[in-house]
Structure formats: structure tokens, C-alpha cells
Design a protein around this motif. Structure first.
Motif, PDB file in Angstrom:
ATOM      1  N   ALA A   1      -7.393  11.572  -3.187  1.00 56.56           N
ATOM      2  CA  ALA A   1      -6.310  10.727  -3.379  1.00 56.56           C
ATOM      3  C   ALA A   1      -6.742   9.250  -3.280  1.00 56.56           C
ATOM      4  O   ALA A   1      -6.245   8.469  -3.854  1.00 56.56           O
ATOM      5  CB  ALA A   1      -5.735  10.846  -1.990  1.00 56.56           C
ATOM      6  N   GLY A   2      -7.876   8.960  -2.707  1.00 53.15           N
ATOM      7  CA  GLY A   2      -8.286   7.597  -2.852  1.00 53.15           C
ATOM      8  C   GLY A   2      -8.958   7.375  -4.257  1.00 53.15           C
ATOM      9  O   GLY A   2      -8.503   6.231  -4.892  1.00 53.15           O
ATOM     10  N   PHE A   3      -9.442   8.159  -5.009  1.00 52.79           N
ATOM     11  CA  PHE A   3      -9.943   7.871  -6.300  1.00 52.79           C
ATOM     12  C   PHE A   3      -8.540   7.710  -7.053  1.00 52.79           C
ATOM     13  O   PHE A   3      -8.361   6.868  -7.931  1.00 52.79           O
ATOM     14  CB  PHE A   3     -10.703   9.246  -6.739  1.00 52.79           C
ATOM     15  CG  PHE A   3     -10.988   9.300  -8.388  1.00 52.79           C
ATOM     16  CD1 PHE A   3     -11.965   8.610  -8.712  1.00 52.79           C
ATOM     17  CD2 PHE A   3     -10.273   9.990  -9.202  1.00 52.79           C
ATOM     18  CE1 PHE A   3     -12.162   8.253 -10.067  1.00 52.79           C
ATOM     19  CE2 PHE A   3     -10.457   9.750 -10.633  1.00 52.79           C
ATOM     20  CZ  PHE A   3     -11.404   9.130 -11.081  1.00 52.79           C
ATOM     21  N   LEU A   4      -7.745   8.815  -7.004  1.00 52.34           N
ATOM     22  CA  LEU A   4      -6.481   8.598  -7.801  1.00 52.34           C
ATOM     23  C   LEU A   4      -5.792   7.266  -7.538  1.00 52.34           C
ATOM     24  O   LEU A   4      -5.193   6.710  -8.394  1.00 52.34           O
ATOM     25  CB  LEU A   4      -5.518   9.666  -7.603  1.00 52.34           C
ATOM     26  CG  LEU A   4      -6.122  11.030  -7.950  1.00 52.34           C
ATOM     27  CD1 LEU A   4      -5.204  12.216  -7.300  1.00 52.34           C
ATOM     28  CD2 LEU A   4      -6.211  11.135  -9.346  1.00 52.34           C
ATOM     29  N   LYS A   5      -5.744   6.845  -6.518  1.00 47.75           N
ATOM     30  CA  LYS A   5      -5.074   5.630  -5.915  1.00 47.75           C
ATOM     31  C   LYS A   5      -5.870   4.518  -6.911  1.00 47.75           C
ATOM     32  O   LYS A   5      -5.108   3.459  -7.433  1.00 47.75           O
ATOM     33  CB  LYS A   5      -5.039   5.315  -4.740  1.00 47.75           C
ATOM     34  CG  LYS A   5      -4.251   4.100  -4.044  1.00 47.75           C
ATOM     35  CD  LYS A   5      -4.250   4.099  -2.651  1.00 47.75           C
ATOM     36  CE  LYS A   5      -3.452   2.890  -2.138  1.00 47.75           C
ATOM     37  NZ  LYS A   5      -3.640   2.879  -0.469  1.00 47.75           N
ATOM     38  N   ARG A   6      -7.045   4.391  -6.871  1.00 47.65           N
ATOM     39  CA  ARG A   6      -7.997   3.432  -7.454  1.00 47.65           C
ATOM     40  C   ARG A   6      -7.736   3.603  -8.935  1.00 47.65           C
ATOM     41  O   ARG A   6      -7.702   2.606  -9.803  1.00 47.65           O
ATOM     42  CB  ARG A   6      -9.216   3.436  -7.239  1.00 47.65           C
ATOM     43  CG  ARG A   6      -9.565   2.932  -5.672  1.00 47.65           C
ATOM     44  CD  ARG A   6      -9.779   1.787  -5.389  1.00 47.65           C
ATOM     45  NE  ARG A   6      -9.230   1.170  -4.271  1.00 47.65           N
ATOM     46  CZ  ARG A   6      -9.385  -0.455  -4.025  1.00 47.65           C
ATOM     47  NH1 ARG A   6      -9.631  -1.161  -4.831  1.00 47.65           N
ATOM     48  NH2 ARG A   6      -8.635  -0.577  -2.831  1.00 47.65           N
ATOM     49  N   ALA A   7      -8.139   4.885  -9.546  1.00 44.12           N
ATOM     50  CA  ALA A   7      -8.002   5.037 -11.087  1.00 44.12           C
ATOM     51  C   ALA A   7      -6.635   4.917 -11.574  1.00 44.12           C
ATOM     52  O   ALA A   7      -6.664   4.279 -12.622  1.00 44.12           O
ATOM     53  CB  ALA A   7      -8.419   6.463 -11.362  1.00 44.12           C
ATOM     54  N   THR A   8      -5.509   5.016 -10.985  1.00 39.42           N
ATOM     55  CA  THR A   8      -4.210   4.728 -11.516  1.00 39.42           C
ATOM     56  C   THR A   8      -3.722   3.183 -11.249  1.00 39.42           C
ATOM     57  O   THR A   8      -2.935   2.754 -11.869  1.00 39.42           O
ATOM     58  CB  THR A   8      -3.209   5.550 -11.151  1.00 39.42           C
ATOM     59  OG1 THR A   8      -3.201   5.507  -9.726  1.00 39.42           O
ATOM     60  CG2 THR A   8      -3.642   7.067 -11.510  1.00 39.42           C
ATOM     61  N   GLY A   9      -4.730   2.288 -10.190  1.00 35.75           N
ATOM     62  CA  GLY A   9      -4.135   1.034 -10.104  1.00 35.75           C
ATOM     63  C   GLY A   9      -4.969   0.024 -11.107  1.00 35.75           C
ATOM     64  O   GLY A   9      -5.723   0.765 -11.987  1.00 35.75           O
ATOM     65  N   ALA A  10      -5.324  -1.157 -10.532  1.00 34.25           N
ATOM     66  CA  ALA A  10      -6.178  -2.103 -11.315  1.00 34.25           C
ATOM     67  C   ALA A  10      -7.435  -1.682 -10.784  1.00 34.25           C
ATOM     68  O   ALA A  10      -8.291  -2.665 -10.720  1.00 34.25           O
ATOM     69  CB  ALA A  10      -5.617  -3.403 -10.964  1.00 34.25           C
TER      70      ALA A  10
END
Ligand code: AN7
Length: 359
Positions: free
Chosen positions: A297-306
Motif C-alpha cells: 500500500a505504501g509502495f502504491l501510494k508513492r508510485a502513483t504520487g510524485a
């Protein structure tokens, strides 16, 4: 190097606080798979995303790496019993290694807040279960007080032998990748694991076994995010019961790991955790428990953000097995066709749903 598979004490003996008198116990912990993402990473333009499957340890969680060292040292020091407070996985691991060594295990658990698979493990391994009317933080405080008054070894991650064993997971990541990754995504509860990984990455770099150190990316559940908020949480709430912790024991060390590595400790919501939990199972074939999905979930949050993760190598630590929390699994919405025992009925039911039909 021997080709026979050995547990953590033999594989990483040179890096652990062992003496000739430390019993080399081994339940087959460690040497867990590092699996490359086939769908989630590539779909986001991240070819180098890996999952470290700590769910493959003997009791189904990463806790076994530290527990094998803590229990071996407890034996060496002449203890007859070990004790821990736990949200479930530490207790399962302590109970298993105590049984393996003929020690008694006492586990202090927050009553009614342990996933059924984990409680089942402590029961069957024969631990003395003390179900406390309080949360994990109450259990840990009481466990520390109890061990000051009784001849019992405390095997929570406040015991440095736990951290020493747990750091071997970082060694394996480097051994498998050939160097440290750029980012290490990890759930944070009591904060022992992030502390241990950082210690392991630092030690490998200091010994010249890695040329760099990763940025440590820790994730707490939003309802149990004391480090993110900067103050303890009195009544932590999250569906990820393993990380429902309001006052982590290794708080200061987790902050140091974050700052020294130029990393972050952030939070993910229960909805983000559950979305990652289902994606990991359905797009990668990896069934983890909800707390473990906080790393993805943390990876997805970062990967889809900036975040700019596309050219980087990222590892998500999958800390525990999905079978530990069957209630959560059964709450996932599914389509189930109820049919009589007839081939015609099966064909009719499947054909009625075009996307279920095998042809
Ligand atoms: C699956 O078992 O604290 O930040 O008592 O079971 O090192 O605490 C479990 C924690 C992540 C968080 N994933 O690790 C316990 C306990 C799973 C866990 C964590 C836990 P730490």
C-alpha cells in the motif's frame, strides 16, 4: 559454502552474537524467497519491484528470524521459560521455538484482538496464554514488569537478540539482488523490524558487502500511526491487527532509520491496505495478512504520487502469511456459483457469465 539449507544461526553465524555454547537450534527459518513482481510493478512502469516473502518462515511470519536467536540465547543463559507480549505473530513464534527447545512459553495477548490463525498456533504449540483485557501496549508494559520480578526471559524486540536475528533478512535481500535496493517498503508496528533491516543494511555496507544503503520506507496504519503523528495513540484502531500498536517500543530507532536513510514513515488507510491485500493475491499470487499489505500500500501510494520510483529497485517486505487471518480473507467479496452436482448445470451457470467461461 554448503549446499544444504540451514537456518539463520548457521547461515549468518559470523554476524550474530553467538558463542560456542549457544545451541544451534534450527526450525528452517530464513532463506525466504525474493519474488519479482510480474504485474503490479510493470503496470506502474516499475520493472524492478520485488516481494520478500517472510510469510514463508516456519510459523508464517518474519518473527522467526529474531526468535531463533532470542530463544537460543535464553537457553544458553539457563532460562527455563520465555515470555512475550504480542499482537499474535511474536507469540506464535515464541511458542514454537520454546516448544522446540523444551522451554515454557508465556504469551500476553490483547484479549479478542488476535487473528484466529495466530491464536491457534499459540494454543497448539502449548504456550501458556494470558489474555489481557487491554491493548498490545498494555500487554507489553505488563510483560516488562512481570519479567523484572520473575526468572523469565523477555523475547519481545526490546531484547537485542531479536533485532540481531531479524537483521538477517536485509542480508538476504542484498545477497539475492547483488546489492542493496533503492527503496525498502515495510510495515511498522512496534518498529523492531524496520530497526533491524536498517541495522542489517548498514552492517553489510560497513563490511563492504553492499555498495549502498536503501531508503527506508515505513508504513503505519492510519488509525495506529503514532510515529507519523508524533505522539502515542491511546486507542489504536485498524483492521491490520498485527500493527495495532499505539506506542512502539523501538520508536526512536525507527525515526533514526528513517532520517539516516533519507526515508519516510507515513501512514496508509485501512482501505488502501485492503486494496493492496487483494491486489497482491489476485495479481501476483501472494497471500499475505493485512498488516503485511501495508508495505505494498505504501509502495502504491508513492508510485502513483510524485514518487519517481520507475527506474529504482524496490523491495516490499511481506511480513506474514494470509492464512493467519482467515476472517479477513472470507470478508473479500467473491462470486460463487451454487449449483447442483450436474455438468449441465455447471456449464449453464458459467456460460451465463461471459467472463467466467473458460473459452
Ligand atoms: C505481520 O507479533 O508486534 O514493526 O506482537 O505481525 O517489528 O512490530 C507484530 C508485528 C508487521 C510490525 N507485520 O512489525 C507482534 C507484533 C506483521 C506483524 C508487523 C508485525 P514491527
Amino acid at each position: 559454502m554448503s549446499s544444504a539449507r540451514t537456518g539463520v544461526l548457521r547461515r549468518y553465524a559470523d554476524f550474530l552474537p553467538l558463542t560456542p555454547d549457544t545451541p544451534r537450534i534450527d526450525l528452517g527459518e530464513g532463506s525466504t524467497p525474493l519474488v519479482r513482481s510480474r504485474h503490479i510493478g510493470p503496470a506502474l512502469g516499475v520493472p524492478n519491484l520485488y516481494f520478500k516473502l517472510e510469510s514463508c518462515n516456519p510459523t508464517g511470519s518474519f518473527k522467526d528470524r529474531g526468535m531463533v536467536v532470542a530463544v537460543a540465547k535464553a537457553l544458553e543463559e539457563g532460562n527455563r521459560a520465555v515470555l512475550c507480549a504480542s499482537t499474535g505473530n511474536t507469540s506464535a513464534s515464541a511458542a514454537a521455538y520454546a516448544a522446540h527447545c523444551g522451554l515454557r512459553a508465556y504469551v500476553f495477548l490483547p484479549r479478542g484482538r488476535i487473528a484466529p490463525g495466530k491464536l491457534a498456533q499459540s494454543i497448539v504449540y502449548g504456550a501458556r496464554i494470558v489474555a489481557i483485557d487491554g491493548n498490545f501496549d498494555d500487554c507489553l508494559r505488563l510483560a516488562r514488569e512481570y519479567c523484572e520480578r520473575h526468572p523469565v526471559a523477555l523475547v519481545n524486540s526490546v531484547n537485542p537478540n531479536r533485532i540481531a536475528g531479524q537483521k538477517t533478512a536485509a542480508f538476504e535481500v542484498v545477497d539475492d539482488l547483488g546489492d542493496a535496493p533503492d527503496f525498502l517498503f515495510i510495515p511498522v508496528g512496534n518498529a523492531g523490524n524496520i530497526t533491524a533491516y536498517w541495522a542489517g543494511f548498514q552492517e553489510y555496507a560497513e563490511r563492504g558487502l553492499a555498495s549502498r544503503r536503501p531508503r527506508m520506507m515505513g508504513f503505519q496504519a492510519a488509525g495506529a500511526a503514532p510515529i507519523v503523528l508524533g505522539h502515542p495513540v491511546d486507542d489504536p484502531q485498524t483492521i491490520a491487527s498485527a500493527i495495532r500498536i499505539g506506542n512502539p517500543a523501538s520508536w526512536r530507532k525507527a525515526v533514526a532509520a528513517r532520517d539516516e536513510s533519507d526515508g519516510v514513515i507515513d501512514s496508509v488507510t485501512d482501505a488502501e491496505i485492503l486494496a493492496a491485500y487483494e491486489r497482491l493475491a489476485q495479481e501476483e499470487g501472494i497471500f499475505c495478512e493485512p498488516a503485511s499489505a501495508a508495505s505494498l500500500a505504501g509502495f502504491l501510494k508513492r508510485a502513483t504520487g510524485a514518487g519517481g520510483l520507475s527506474g529504482a529497485t524496490s523491495v516490499c517486505v511481506i511480513t506474514g502469511n494470509g492464512l493467519k487471518d482467515p476472517d479477513r480473507a472470507m470478508a473479500v467479496s467473491r462470486r460463487q456459483l451454487d449449483v447442483p452436482a450436474s455438468l449441465a448445470a455447471i456449464e449453464a451457470a458459467l456460460e451465463a457469465e461471459s467472463d467466467s467461461s473458460p473459452v
